[in-house]
Design a protein around this motif. Structure first.
Motif, mmCIF file in Angstrom:
data_model
loop_
_atom_site.group_PDB
_atom_site.id
_atom_site.type_symbol
_atom_site.label_atom_id
_atom_site.label_comp_id
_atom_site.label_asym_id
_atom_site.label_seq_id
_atom_site.Cartn_x
_atom_site.Cartn_y
_atom_site.Cartn_z
ATOM 1 N N TYR A 198 -66.681 -5.082 -9.951
ATOM 2 C CA TYR A 198 -65.951 -5.899 -8.979
ATOM 3 C C TYR A 198 -66.072 -7.402 -9.243
ATOM 4 O O TYR A 198 -65.518 -8.209 -8.485
ATOM 5 N N LEU A 200 -68.591 -9.287 -8.744
ATOM 6 C CA LEU A 200 -69.320 -9.893 -7.630
ATOM 7 C C LEU A 200 -70.822 -9.817 -7.914
ATOM 8 O O LEU A 200 -71.304 -8.801 -8.436
ATOM 9 N N LYS A 205 -75.839 -14.074 -2.549
ATOM 10 C CA LYS A 205 -75.718 -14.172 -1.102
ATOM 11 C C LYS A 205 -76.771 -13.296 -0.437
ATOM 12 O O LYS A 205 -76.821 -12.089 -0.672
ATOM 13 N N ALA A 208 -75.447 -10.337 1.831
ATOM 14 C CA ALA A 208 -74.931 -9.206 1.052
ATOM 15 C C ALA A 208 -76.075 -8.412 0.437
ATOM 16 O O ALA A 208 -76.051 -7.169 0.406
ATOM 17 N N CYS A 236 -66.189 -4.460 3.269
ATOM 18 C CA CYS A 236 -66.229 -5.927 3.357
ATOM 19 C C CYS A 236 -67.572 -6.460 2.861
ATOM 20 O O CYS A 236 -68.267 -7.215 3.560
ATOM 21 N N MET A 238 -68.461 -8.357 0.011
ATOM 22 C CA MET A 238 -68.394 -9.788 -0.306
ATOM 23 C C MET A 238 -66.931 -10.176 -0.497
ATOM 24 O O MET A 238 -66.156 -9.417 -1.099
ATOM 25 N N ASN A 239 -66.561 -11.321 0.035
ATOM 26 C CA ASN A 239 -65.183 -11.810 -0.099
ATOM 27 C C ASN A 239 -64.171 -10.772 0.376
ATOM 28 O O ASN A 239 -63.125 -10.564 -0.240
ATOM 29 N N ASP A 240 -64.517 -10.073 1.479
ATOM 30 C CA ASP A 240 -63.653 -9.043 2.075
ATOM 31 C C ASP A 240 -63.338 -7.912 1.100
ATOM 32 O O ASP A 240 -62.284 -7.269 1.181
ATOM 33 N N THR A 241 -64.243 -7.671 0.172
ATOM 34 C CA THR A 241 -64.046 -6.607 -0.823
ATOM 35 C C THR A 241 -64.927 -5.416 -0.486
ATOM 36 O O THR A 241 -66.124 -5.569 -0.230
#
Length: 767
Positions: A198, A200, A205, A208, A236, A238-241
Motif C-alpha cells: 500500500y 504506507l 504514525k 496507526a 481507514c 492511514m490516509n483513509d486507506t
C-alpha cells in the motif's frame, strides 16, 4: 476491617520504577511509547502529560500512584468499605531499587503494603493452599515447577510443597521475553507487507502503529486455536486507506523461531540452580497469556518430558495468590495457616574497609535462592564509625545497570575504656518485600561483676544465621570473628576470672541507597496526589451536574410529546420546548466546559417550568386512587355507625358519645370530599389541581385517627360464676392415680340437672 487489594501489571510503567532516565532499558523502550518520557530533577523517569489544560511532568511513582488510586476506588466501590491493606505483586527479578520505588508509590496513595510478593510465589500459594493431598511435613515434598509467560517477561520457579507449607527452591527468568515480543514480530511482518503493498509506513504514525499492535495481538490469539490462514483487516488505517493481510500458525512460528529458542535457557538455569532432575518434578503448571501459544506450550512440555497442567487461571493466578497472602497477613480475615518461604533471586555481598591496612573485606551474606525473609548477625571489632557497602555479587545476572544496593554508615562507635576495640553486632536482613537492609547495629559494652553470670541481650524476631563469617579476604585482626564452636572445656585451666555482664547499646545507621525518594520529595508527591484526588472529586461533581442537565433535557422533551402532553397548555408547551432546545445547543457549544454552579443554575431554570407540569401529571395519577381509598374508609365507618344505631351486639359496648364523634367526623369528611371532587371537576388537566394528594392523605389520616380507636374497642371481659366442689376438701382423693375407666366411673358427673352431691350419695344396708 481491612479488605485486600489485588494488583497485576501489564503497563510498562511498572518496569521504569527505580531506574534512571539514561538507563539503556528506558532509552530502548522510549521509542515504542505513545507518550513522552523526560528526565526528572533527581535523574529518574518522568512522563509529560496534559493535566487541567496545562503541561505537567509526573514521576513514575506518581503515575503508578494514580493507577493505585483508581484500583483503590474500584475496590472500595465494590466492597462498600474502605481499603487500607494491600499486597502488590512484582516480578521476581525486581531489584531493591525497583521494589523501594513501588513501595513509595503505595505510600503516596496511603495504602499499607503488607508485602511485595514475587509473581511466582503468589502463583505457588494460589496452587498450594487449595491442595488437600499434599504430603505430610515429615514426608518427601512434592516438587512443582511454575512457568509464567506474560506480556513482557518470562519467569519460572521450582517449589516444594508439604501440607500447609511452601518453599521456593529457586527462580529463573528472561526479563525481556513475553507476549509483546511475539506481537512485535507480527507488527514488523505486517509493516513490511503494508509498505510494499500500500506504500504506507505505519511506523511514521503512532496512532496507526498502536492500532496495528492491537490487531496483531488479536491475530495471535486466534492463531492459538486455529491452524488455518487468519485474515487481518483494518479500515481507514492511514490516509483513509483500508489494509488487509493474512497469516497462519506455521508462518507465525517461523517468524518467532528465535524467541521460541530462548524458552529453554531459564528452564535449564532453574534445574542447575536447584540440582533437580526432570524425574524429580511431579507437575508443571503454566500461567500467563503467552503460554496459550501452542509452540510455547510444546517447548515447555518437551523440556520436562510430560504434559503441562493448566489447572490455574492463566490471567488471575497471581492476583488470587496476592489476595490469599493479604488475607493471611490481615487481621480482618481468617485463613487456614500456610507457611510461605520465598527465595532471594540474586546473591548479595557486603564490602567494608579495614582500619589496620588499606585493604577491603568482602563477604557474601545471602547466596542465590537463600530463604527469605531472613536475618543474619555479623560481628565487627572497631574503635570508630565504619561503613558497609551492599552490592549484588553477580552483576551480569541482574537485569539492572547498577550492581550497588547502598552504603550504610554505622555511627557512634567508640573504643572501650581500656582503649580496646569495641564489639559491634550488625544485623543484616532481607525482609518480606525482598529488600536488603542493615536493619540494626549495637555495640556490646562489658560491665564487670564477680557475682553476675554472662548475659547477652540478643532477641531476634526472624530466623537468623549467627555462624562466624569465614574466609575474609584478606583476613585482618580487627575483623577477627571469635570461633563460636570453641568449647570451654578445651581451654587451659586458669585463675577464675571475674564474670562479665554485657549490655547492647543501639547505634544509629545512616543509609545511602542507590534509589530512594527523599522525605521532602515524597511528602510533596503525597500532597500533590491528595490535591489531584480532590480535583477529581470536584470534576466528577461538575460532570454529574452537566449530565443532570443533559438528562433532564432529553427526558422531559420525550415526555412532553407523551404522558405530559395533556398537562401543559399550548403556549407553555411551545415556550418550554424552545427552552429545552436552546439548552441542548448550549450544552454542546459554549456550555461544554462550565463550572458546576452554572449547570446547577441551568437545571433550576428548567425545573421552574418543568416541575409544575410533572406535579400535575403525578397528581392526576395519584389523586383518584387516594379519593377511592378515602371513600372506602368513609363507607366502612358509616356502616359501623349504622349497625350501632340498630343495636348490633358487636358494637353495643361502645359509648354513645364516642360513636357520635365518629358520625360527626364521617359527616364532615364526606362534605369536604364532595366539595373537593366538585372543585376538581371544574379544572382542566393543564391547570393546577384544586385539591392535592397531600390534602387527601391528611384527611384520610385525620379520619383514621378519630374513628379507628372507637370502632376497634374490645368488648369488656365478663367473669363466669364460680362453682363449689365438695370434693375439694377430700385430700385423699387423687384423680391422677386413676385409670381412664376409673375416672369415668368414680368422678362426679355434672349434667346440670341436679347438684353433684345428690348423685354421689349411696344408700347402704348395714344388716
Amino acid at each position: 476491617e481491612s479488605p485486600c487489594l489485588l494488583l497485576m501489571r501489564r503497563c510498562l510503567k511498572w518496569r521504569f520504577h527505580g531506574r534512571a532516565f539514561n538507563d539503556p532499558f528506558v532509552q530502548k523502550e522510549k521509542e515504542k511509547l505513545s507518550y513522552d518520557l523526560v528526565p526528572m530533577k533527581n535523574g529518574g523517569v518522568g512522563v509529560k502529560v496534559m493535566y487541567m489544560d496545562e503541561e505537567h511532568i509526573f514521576s513514575v511513582e506518581q503515575i503508578s500512584a494514580m493507577l493505585l488510586t483508581k484500583l483503590k476506588e474500584t475496590a472500595e466501590s465494590n466492597l462498600k468499605k474502605p481499603v487500607t491493606d494491600c499486597v502488590i505483586s512484582v516480578p521476581s527479578f525486581f531489584t531493591d531499587a525497583e521494589r523501594r520505588s513501588l513501595l513509595d508509590a503505595a505510600q503516596i496513595v496511603g495504602l499499607n503494603c503488607l508485602r511485595l510478593m514475587n509473581d511466582m510465589t503468589a502463583v505457588a500459594l494460589n496452587y498450594g493452599i487449595y491442595k488437600q493431598d499434599l504430603p505430610a511435613p515429615e514426608e518427601k515434598p512434592r516438587i512443582v515447577v511454575f512457568v509464567d509467560m506474560g506480556h513482557s517477561a518470562f519467569q519460572v520457579s521450582a517449589c516444594a510443597f508439604n501440607k500447609s507449607k511452601l518453599k521456593v527452591l529457586g527462580t529463573a527468568f528472561d526479563p525481556f521475553l513475553g507476549g509483546r515480543n511475539f506481537d512485535g514480530k507480527l507488527v514488523d511482518y505486517f509493516c513490511a507487507e503494508i509498505k510494499s503493498k500500500y506504500k504506507l509506513d505505519p511506523k511514521t504514525k503512532v496512532r496507526a502503529l498502536l492500532r496495528l499492535y492491537q490487531e496483531c495481538e488479536k491475530l495471535k490469539k486466534l492463531m492459538s486455536s486455529n491452524s488455518t490462514d487468519i485474515p487481518l483487516n483494518i479500515e481507514c488505517f492511514m490516509n483513509d486507506t483500508d489494509v488487509s493481510g493474512k497469516l497462519n500458525r506455521s508462518q507465525f512460528e517461523e517468524l518467532c523461531a528465535d524467541l521460541l529458542q530462548r524458552i529453554e535457557m531459564p528452564l535449564l538455569s532453574l534445574m542447575e540452580q536447584t540440582q533437580l532432575k526432570v524425574e524429580d518434578v511431579n507437575a508443571v503448571e503454566i500461567v500467563g497469556g503467552a503460554t496459550r501459544i501452542p509452540a510455547v506450550k510444546e517447548r515447555i512440555a518437551k523440556f520436562f518430558g510430560k504434559d503441562v497442567s493448566t489447572t490455574l487461571n492463566a490471567d488471575e493466578a497471581i492476583a488470587r495468590g496476592c489476595a490469599l497472602q493479604c488475607a493471611i497477613l490481615s487481621p480482618a480475615f481468617k485463613v487456614r495457616e500456610f507457611s510461605v518461604t520465598d527465595a532471594t533471586p540474586f546473591p548479595i555481598s557486603l564490602l567494608w574497609n579495614t582500619e589496620a591496612e588499606d585493604t577491603e573485606g568482602v563477604h557474601e551474606v545471602f547466596s542465590r535462592n537463600h530463604a527469605a525473609p531472613f536475618s543474619k548477625v555479623l560481628t565487627f571489632y572497631r574503635k570508630g564509625p565504619f561503613e558497609l557497602e551492599a552490592f549484588y555479587s553477580d552483576p551480569n545476572g541482574v537485569p539492572y545497570p547498577e550492581s550497588k544496593i547502598g552504603k550504610y554508615v554505622i555511627q557512634n562507635v567508640a573504643a572501650q575504656k581500656d582503649g580496646e576495640k569495641s564489639k559491634v553486632k550488625v544485623k543484616v536482613r532481607v525482609n518480606t518485600h525482598g529488600i536488603f537492609s542493615v536493619s540494626t547495629a549495637s555495640m556490646v559494652e562489658p560491665v564487670k561483676s564477680e557475682e553476675c553470670e554472662d548475659v547477652s541481650v540478643e532477641t531476634e524476631v526472624e530466623a537468623q544465621d549467627q555462624r562466624p563469617i569465614e574466609n575474609f579476604k584478606p583476613p585482618s585482626e580487627e575483623n577477627k570473628i571469635p570461633d563460636t564452636n570453641e568449647k570451654k572445656g578445651d581451654q587451659p585451666p586458669e585463675a577464675k576470672k571475674p564474670k562479665i555482664k554485657v549490655k547492647n547499646v543501639e547505634l544509629p545507621i545512616e543509609a545511602n541507597l542507590v534509589w530512594q525518594l527523599g522525605k521532602d520529595l515524597l511528602n510533596m508527591y503525597i500532597e500533590t496526589e491528595g490535591k489531584m484526588i480532590m480535583q477529581d472529586k470536584l470534576e466528577k461533581e461538575r460532570n454529574d451536574a452537566k449530565n443532570a442537565v443533559e438528562e433532564y433535557v432529553y427526558e422531559f422533551r420525550d415526555k412532553l410529546s407523551g404522558p405530559y402532553e395533556k398537562f401543559v397548555c399550548e403556549k407553555d408547551l411551545q415556550g418550554f420546548s424552545a427552552l429545552l432546545a436552546e439548552t441542548e445547543g448550549w450544552l454542546y457549544e459554549e456550555g461544554e466546559d462550565e463550572a458546576k454552579q452554572v449547570y446547577v443554575e441551568k437545571l433550576e431554570d428548567l425545573k421552574k417550568l418543568g416541575t409544575p407540569i410533572e406535579m400535575r401529571y403525578q397528581e392526576a395519577e395519584e389523586r383518584p386512587r387516594l379519593l377511592q381509598e378515602l371513600g372506602h374508609r368513609l363507607q366502612y365507618y358509616a356502616t359501623i355507625a349504622g349497625e350501632f344505631r340498630n343495636k348490633d351486639e358487636k358494637y353495643i359496648h361502645i359509648d354513645e358519645m364516642e360513636m357520635m364523634k365518629v358520625e360527626k367526623c364521617v359527616s364532615e369528611v364526606v362534605e369536604w370530599m364532595n366539595n373537593a371532587v366538585s372543585a376538581q371537576a371544574k379544572k382542566s388537566l393543564d391547570q393546577d389541581p384544586a385539591v392535592h394528594s397531600s390534602e387527601i392523605k391528611a384527611k384520610l389520616q385525620e379520619l383514621n385517627n378519630v374513628c379507628e380507636p372507637v370502632v376497634t374497642q374490645p368488648k369488656p371481659k365478663v367473669d363466669s360464676p364460680k362453682e363449689e366442689n365438695p370434693l375439694s376438701e377430700q385430700s385423699d382423693y387423687k384423680t391422677e392415680d386413676m385409670g381412664e375407666d376409673d375416672k369415668n366411673s368414680e368422678m362426679p358427673q355434672q349434667n346440670g340437672e341436679c347438684h353433684p352431691s345428690d348423685q354421689n350419695t349411696i344408700n347402704m344396708d348395714l344388716d
